[in-house]
Design a protein around this motif. Structure first.
Motif, mmCIF file in Angstrom:
data_model
loop_
_atom_site.group_PDB
_atom_site.id
_atom_site.type_symbol
_atom_site.label_atom_id
_atom_site.label_comp_id
_atom_site.label_asym_id
_atom_site.label_seq_id
_atom_site.Cartn_x
_atom_site.Cartn_y
_atom_site.Cartn_z
ATOM 1 N N GLU A 97 0.838 -1.190 0.000
ATOM 2 C CA GLU A 97 0.000 0.000 0.000
ATOM 3 C C GLU A 97 0.879 1.249 0.000
ATOM 4 O O GLU A 97 2.085 1.175 0.218
ATOM 5 C CB GLU A 97 -0.911 -0.004 1.238
ATOM 6 C CG GLU A 97 -1.868 -1.184 1.288
ATOM 7 C CD GLU A 97 -2.773 -1.129 2.509
ATOM 8 O OE1 GLU A 97 -2.816 -0.065 3.164
ATOM 9 O OE2 GLU A 97 -3.439 -2.134 2.792
ATOM 10 N N GLU A 98 0.277 2.417 -0.243
ATOM 11 C CA GLU A 98 1.036 3.660 -0.250
ATOM 12 C C GLU A 98 1.484 3.992 1.166
ATOM 13 O O GLU A 98 0.664 4.106 2.079
ATOM 14 C CB GLU A 98 0.197 4.801 -0.828
ATOM 15 C CG GLU A 98 -0.077 4.632 -2.311
ATOM 16 C CD GLU A 98 -0.641 5.893 -2.936
ATOM 17 O OE1 GLU A 98 -0.827 6.893 -2.209
ATOM 18 O OE2 GLU A 98 -0.884 5.888 -4.157
ATOM 19 N N ALA A 99 2.790 4.156 1.330
ATOM 20 C CA ALA A 99 3.369 4.379 2.654
ATOM 21 C C ALA A 99 3.606 5.870 2.895
ATOM 22 O O ALA A 99 3.894 6.628 1.965
ATOM 23 C CB ALA A 99 4.680 3.608 2.803
ATOM 24 N N PHE A 278 13.299 5.793 -5.375
ATOM 25 C CA PHE A 278 13.485 4.401 -5.767
ATOM 26 C C PHE A 278 12.820 3.412 -4.804
ATOM 27 O O PHE A 278 13.058 2.214 -4.907
ATOM 28 C CB PHE A 278 14.979 4.088 -5.882
ATOM 29 C CG PHE A 278 15.662 4.870 -6.964
ATOM 30 C CD1 PHE A 278 15.341 4.664 -8.292
ATOM 31 C CD2 PHE A 278 16.606 5.826 -6.657
ATOM 32 C CE1 PHE A 278 15.962 5.385 -9.297
ATOM 33 C CE2 PHE A 278 17.240 6.555 -7.650
ATOM 34 C CZ PHE A 278 16.913 6.331 -8.979
ATOM 35 N N LEU A 279 12.031 3.911 -3.866
ATOM 36 C CA LEU A 279 11.284 3.008 -3.004
ATOM 37 C C LEU A 279 9.939 2.714 -3.659
ATOM 38 O O LEU A 279 9.233 3.638 -4.076
ATOM 39 C CB LEU A 279 11.075 3.617 -1.622
ATOM 40 C CG LEU A 279 12.312 3.595 -0.720
ATOM 41 C CD1 LEU A 279 12.029 4.298 0.588
ATOM 42 C CD2 LEU A 279 12.772 2.169 -0.454
ATOM 43 N N PRO A 280 9.554 1.460 -3.752
ATOM 44 C CA PRO A 280 8.357 1.126 -4.539
ATOM 45 C C PRO A 280 7.046 1.599 -3.940
ATOM 46 O O PRO A 280 6.080 1.796 -4.673
ATOM 47 C CB PRO A 280 8.412 -0.407 -4.619
ATOM 48 C CG PRO A 280 9.275 -0.826 -3.482
ATOM 49 C CD PRO A 280 10.265 0.270 -3.271
ATOM 50 N N HIS A 293 5.788 14.657 -1.748
ATOM 51 C CA HIS A 293 4.906 13.595 -2.237
ATOM 52 C C HIS A 293 5.403 13.109 -3.595
ATOM 53 O O HIS A 293 5.736 13.912 -4.467
ATOM 54 C CB HIS A 293 3.465 14.087 -2.374
ATOM 55 C CG HIS A 293 2.528 13.034 -2.907
ATOM 56 N ND1 HIS A 293 2.065 11.990 -2.137
ATOM 57 C CD2 HIS A 293 2.010 12.845 -4.153
ATOM 58 C CE1 HIS A 293 1.282 11.217 -2.870
ATOM 59 N NE2 HIS A 293 1.235 11.708 -4.095
ATOM 60 N N MET A 294 5.461 11.794 -3.756
ATOM 61 C CA MET A 294 5.879 11.203 -5.024
ATOM 62 C C MET A 294 4.666 10.631 -5.745
ATOM 63 O O MET A 294 3.906 9.845 -5.169
ATOM 64 C CB MET A 294 6.912 10.107 -4.816
ATOM 65 C CG MET A 294 7.413 9.515 -6.145
ATOM 66 S SD MET A 294 8.726 8.286 -5.959
ATOM 67 C CE MET A 294 7.774 6.886 -5.358
ATOM 68 N N GLY A 295 4.486 11.053 -6.992
ATOM 69 C CA GLY A 295 3.422 10.505 -7.820
ATOM 70 C C GLY A 295 3.997 9.793 -9.018
ATOM 71 O O GLY A 295 4.992 10.228 -9.605
ATOM 72 N N GLU A 296 3.385 8.686 -9.396
ATOM 73 C CA GLU A 296 3.817 7.926 -10.574
ATOM 74 C C GLU A 296 2.759 8.039 -11.650
ATOM 75 O O GLU A 296 1.561 7.904 -11.385
ATOM 76 C CB GLU A 296 4.038 6.450 -10.229
ATOM 77 C CG GLU A 296 5.217 6.203 -9.320
ATOM 78 C CD GLU A 296 5.578 4.730 -9.234
ATOM 79 O OE1 GLU A 296 5.059 3.946 -10.058
ATOM 80 O OE2 GLU A 296 6.359 4.362 -8.360
ATOM 81 N N GLY A 297 3.198 8.305 -12.875
ATOM 82 C CA GLY A 297 2.274 8.345 -13.997
ATOM 83 C C GLY A 297 1.840 6.949 -14.403
ATOM 84 O O GLY A 297 2.425 5.941 -13.997
ATOM 85 N N ARG A 298 0.815 6.898 -15.201
ATOM 86 C CA ARG A 298 0.322 5.612 -15.698
ATOM 87 C C ARG A 298 1.374 4.986 -16.600
ATOM 88 O O ARG A 298 1.903 5.639 -17.505
ATOM 89 C CB ARG A 298 -0.986 5.827 -16.452
ATOM 90 C CG ARG A 298 -1.662 4.535 -16.926
ATOM 91 C CD ARG A 298 -3.091 4.833 -17.340
ATOM 92 N NE ARG A 298 -3.136 5.823 -18.400
ATOM 93 C CZ ARG A 298 -3.151 5.525 -19.697
ATOM 94 N NH1 ARG A 298 -3.101 4.254 -20.085
ATOM 95 N NH2 ARG A 298 -3.211 6.486 -20.608
ATOM 96 N N HIS A 299 1.684 3.739 -16.332
ATOM 97 C CA HIS A 299 2.709 3.066 -17.143
ATOM 98 C C HIS A 299 2.184 2.799 -18.543
ATOM 99 O O HIS A 299 1.074 2.287 -18.737
ATOM 100 C CB HIS A 299 3.124 1.749 -16.490
ATOM 101 C CG HIS A 299 4.078 0.962 -17.339
ATOM 102 N ND1 HIS A 299 5.380 1.357 -17.558
ATOM 103 C CD2 HIS A 299 3.897 -0.177 -18.068
ATOM 104 C CE1 HIS A 299 5.972 0.494 -18.358
ATOM 105 N NE2 HIS A 299 5.098 -0.447 -18.679
ATOM 106 N N PHE A 376 18.678 2.582 -2.339
ATOM 107 C CA PHE A 376 17.391 3.131 -1.905
ATOM 108 C C PHE A 376 17.537 4.593 -1.496
ATOM 109 O O PHE A 376 16.786 5.440 -1.921
ATOM 110 C CB PHE A 376 16.758 2.317 -0.773
ATOM 111 C CG PHE A 376 16.232 1.001 -1.223
ATOM 112 C CD1 PHE A 376 16.832 -0.179 -0.807
ATOM 113 C CD2 PHE A 376 15.158 0.939 -2.094
ATOM 114 C CE1 PHE A 376 16.353 -1.401 -1.259
ATOM 115 C CE2 PHE A 376 14.679 -0.280 -2.548
ATOM 116 C CZ PHE A 376 15.281 -1.454 -2.138
ATOM 117 N N PHE A 377 18.535 4.937 -0.650
ATOM 118 C CA PHE A 377 18.772 6.322 -0.272
ATOM 119 C C PHE A 377 20.207 6.686 -0.642
ATOM 120 O O PHE A 377 21.052 5.810 -0.814
ATOM 121 C CB PHE A 377 18.506 6.527 1.220
ATOM 122 C CG PHE A 377 17.053 6.367 1.565
ATOM 123 C CD1 PHE A 377 16.168 7.413 1.367
ATOM 124 C CD2 PHE A 377 16.567 5.168 2.042
ATOM 125 C CE1 PHE A 377 14.823 7.270 1.651
ATOM 126 C CE2 PHE A 377 15.225 5.011 2.331
ATOM 127 C CZ PHE A 377 14.347 6.059 2.131
#
Length: 686
Positions: A97-99, A278-280, A293-299, A376-377
């Protein structure tokens, strides 16, 4: 082989051992987790873990365990980035889930809260051990990065650490004492310690004095609590997620408070340390009043190279609470999908997701357009002179300063894979390049490429560019290293800029002269355009015709700054260059160079010659002889207006009394430097 002492478990049962318990429950971590869940209270689970540690110090091998523990601390376990470690814990606990992680510093408390799953008994063991189980014959390097070592990096700032975990109405908490001998607040709780020791004695285990010594109890002895200290609870209350989560509350000592305060005060820049790039699953990071806040576009499958590179659009948005101010940083995040790939790369982009280096208009705050090496960091000790972010899913060393030294061959292999995959993607999707973007910009100007990992990146870039046409010519086509050509210019930024602007005005020369932007800082081994070809290039440029005075000034500047041109070549190039004068028809530059004195030209030309003289001041090229004078002297000669008409012009310009009243510091002067000759029909008057 046992991973946990059965007697420690039975002691915590307090006479009520579960009927289904067998020796198998103490031979694997998954079965042990099941057995610990059978214990009816949180206090009993904590007591079992506490007792197991005391028993580890009660039997042969105890001194080796303490040695490894101290070695890990001394090797840098407590120097790691504790904020990054806690953020990674939140990602791991998210269950897909979104962390979220939220961090607040208030007085001498640092509170770190996440919305992940409730801590399991197995998790608790990991938090309370530098290792769950370790063979005393293993070295510190062999257990680095395993079983909760990273979390202990937070202990160096605190006297005591409180952990609370919840899901719905179910909560439990425990304290970990740091056990610094000179700070009583950090010592183990005597009541808890006596209870655990008495429980062990009830099942026939007598604990030696060294096992309960304060210095040996630190880090590994969980003390169950019914609630957090009131100060920590008041800070946590507004941060606590409703459904589930875990909080880590650090009671800071004075040195820890000073360090944390310094880091938190620069929240906007410090968000880089917690960048979830780079954290999923980590999506939101809050430090004090600032939130990322990190947002990902539609793949989209159309953005990837199947079975080689997966691509996704990433947007990082930072906001300050109570204001409308926000900043966005955008990236293409690439991930290797070939067998064995463990790499990801992030490339900075603009609002249209075109690759670019310069900052976009809405990037007013945090920007990650530079670059860093990640596990990761960011890895703090890795010299990374590149404008892209690289993540390798490999263990870092204890301090998170570098990758684990035992993994050097794997790191090299993954770096090479990352560079090769990234360049293949860049070749496939040239339409995603900003018009001003060039592959050379992946390397910082003036970068030191001598460090180990940086050198591997650069060598792989150079190797791949021999086959992949990504070097962009000054007219927009792309070439490989072998097919491109470069020109060595004076090491002056303005000279480089003029070169690009000059070539942009030319047409039809791309195929014959595949020139890329000359950059001395990035030496890919591109062959240099021979002097003969360079001379013909300028001749062809001069033949294009219909150009204004600005074009001719740009041509002269480019030619003077091109180090491969000899003085004789320069003279040929200057043969057809007209130089404007304010008082008559233009003069040919070659004639101006041959005459002994200067001339009165337009101010734009005088300024350009002055610039060239300044650039040549400390350059060996400025000492080359041209028409009997050093090149720099020729530029100085033409840098200022000089009264020097031709003999036929003299009656026309000297036809009044005022025209004869030339003064220099109040004195009339008229000086004939030499007699005119057929080759030089000027009066040589200065």
């Amino acid at each position: 082989m046992s991973v946990f002492y059965r007697q420690a478990y039975e002691a915590a049962c307090r006479g009520k051992v579960p009927s289904g318990l067998t020796d198998l429950h103490f031979e694997s971590w998954s079965r042990l987790d099941e057995a610990l869940r059978w214990l009816p209270t949180d206090e009993q689970r904590s007591d079992a873990i506490y007792g197991d540690w005391l028993m580890q110090l009660n039997y042969p091998g105890w001194s080796e365990r303490l040695t490894i523990k101290q070695t890990l601390i001394g090797s840098g376990a407590l120097a790691a980035n504790y904020l990054a470690e806690l953020a990674q814990n939140a990602n791991d606990a998210s269950e897909g889930e979104e962390a979220e992680v939220r961090i607040v510093l208030k007085e001498n408390w640092l509170v770190f809260s996440n919305n992940g799953r409730k801590v399991t008994p197995d998790n608790q063991i990991g938090l309370c051990r530098f290792f769950k189980h370790v063979d005393p014959e293993k070295t510190a390097e062999q257990v680095i990065g395993q079983f909760g070592v990273g979390f202990k990096s937070s202990f160096r700032i605190a006297d005591e650490v409180f952990v609370q975990s919840w899901e719905g109405n179910s909560r439990f908490a425990f304290r970990l004492a740091i056990s610094a001998e000179d700070r009583p607040i950090s010592w183990p709780d005597e009541t808890t310690q006596l209870r655990v020791v008495h429980q062990l004695e009830a099942v026939g285990v007598r604990i030696g004095a060294h096992a309960v010594a304060k210095k040996n109890a630190g880090f590994c002895t969980p003390e169950a609590l019914s609630q957090l200290p009131s100060e920590a609870e008041s800070i946590l209350q507004p941060l606590r997620s409703e459904r589930r989560g875990t909080a880590f509350c650090f009671h800071l000592h004075s040195d820890g408070l000073a360090e944390v305060t310094k880091r938190i005060q620069g929240q906007k820049s410090e968000l880089d340390e917690l960048c979830p790039l780079f954290l999923p699953f980590l999506r939101t990071v809050q430090i004090g009043p600032n939130e990322l806040h990190m947002g990902e576009g539609r793949h989209l499958g159309t953005d990837e190279i199947p079975s080689i590179v997966r691509a996704n659009r990433i947007t990082l948005t930072t906001r300050s609470q109570g204001t409308d101010d926000s900043s966005k940083s955008r990236f293409w995040r690439l991930e290797g999908t070939s067998q064995g790939d463990l790499w990801q790369v992030a490339l900075h982009a603009d609002s249209e997701f075109r690759l670019r280096v310069d900052r976009a208009e809405d990037e007013r705050g945090v920007s990650l357009k530079g670059g860093a090496a990640y596990a990761f960091f960011p890895l703090s000790d890795v010299v990374w002179p590149f404008r892209f972010h690289l993540h390798l899913k490999l263990q870092p060393n204890l301090s998170r300063g570098d990758w684990n030294p035992n993994l050097a061959p794997e790191v090299r292999d993954q770096i090479q894979r990352a560079v090769a995959g990234t360049l293949r993607w860049l070749e496939r999707f040239k339409a995603k390049h900003h018009p001003n973007w060039r592959v050379e910009q992946l390397i910082e100007p003036g970068a030191d490429l001598g460090q180990a990992w940086a050198r591997i990146v650069f060598e792989q870039l150079r190797f791949e560019l021999r086959e992949i046409p990504l070097l962009k010519t000054l007219w927009g086509s792309h070439r490989t290293i072998q097919d491109a050509r470069t020109v060595r210019l004076l090491a002056v930024d303005a000279a480089q800029k003029n070169w690009v602007e000059f070539c942009a005005k030319l047409t039809g020369l791309d195929s014959e002269y595949p020139l890329i932007h000359a950059q001395e800082d990035v030496e890919f081994g591109v062959p240099e355009l021979p002097a003969s070809k360079l001379k013909s290039f300028f001749i062809r440029a001069a033949e294009q015709g219909g150009m204004d005075a600005a074009f001719w000034r740009s041509l002269v500047t480019a030619a003077v700054c091109a180090e491969a041109l000899t003085p004789d070549d320069l003279l040929v190039v200057c043969q057809g260059v007209p130089v404007e004068r304010p008082d008559g028809p233009p003069s040919m530059l070659v004639d101006l160079l041959r005459q002994p004195a200067g001339a009165t030209l337009t101010m734009a030309w005088h300024e350009q010659f002055q610039y060239l003289a300044n650039w040549l001041k400390d350059e060996q090229r400025g000492q080359h002889s041209l028409c009997g004078r050093e090149l720099r002297e020729q530029m100085l000669k033409l840098a200022k207006p000089r009264f020097n008409p031709t003999w036929p012009e003299l009656p026309l310009v000297m036809n009044t009394a005022d025209a004869w009243a030339f003064q220099d510091h109040g004195e009339l002067f008229w000086k004939t430097e030499r007699s005119p000759c057929p080759q030089d029909q000027r009066s040589s008057v200065v």
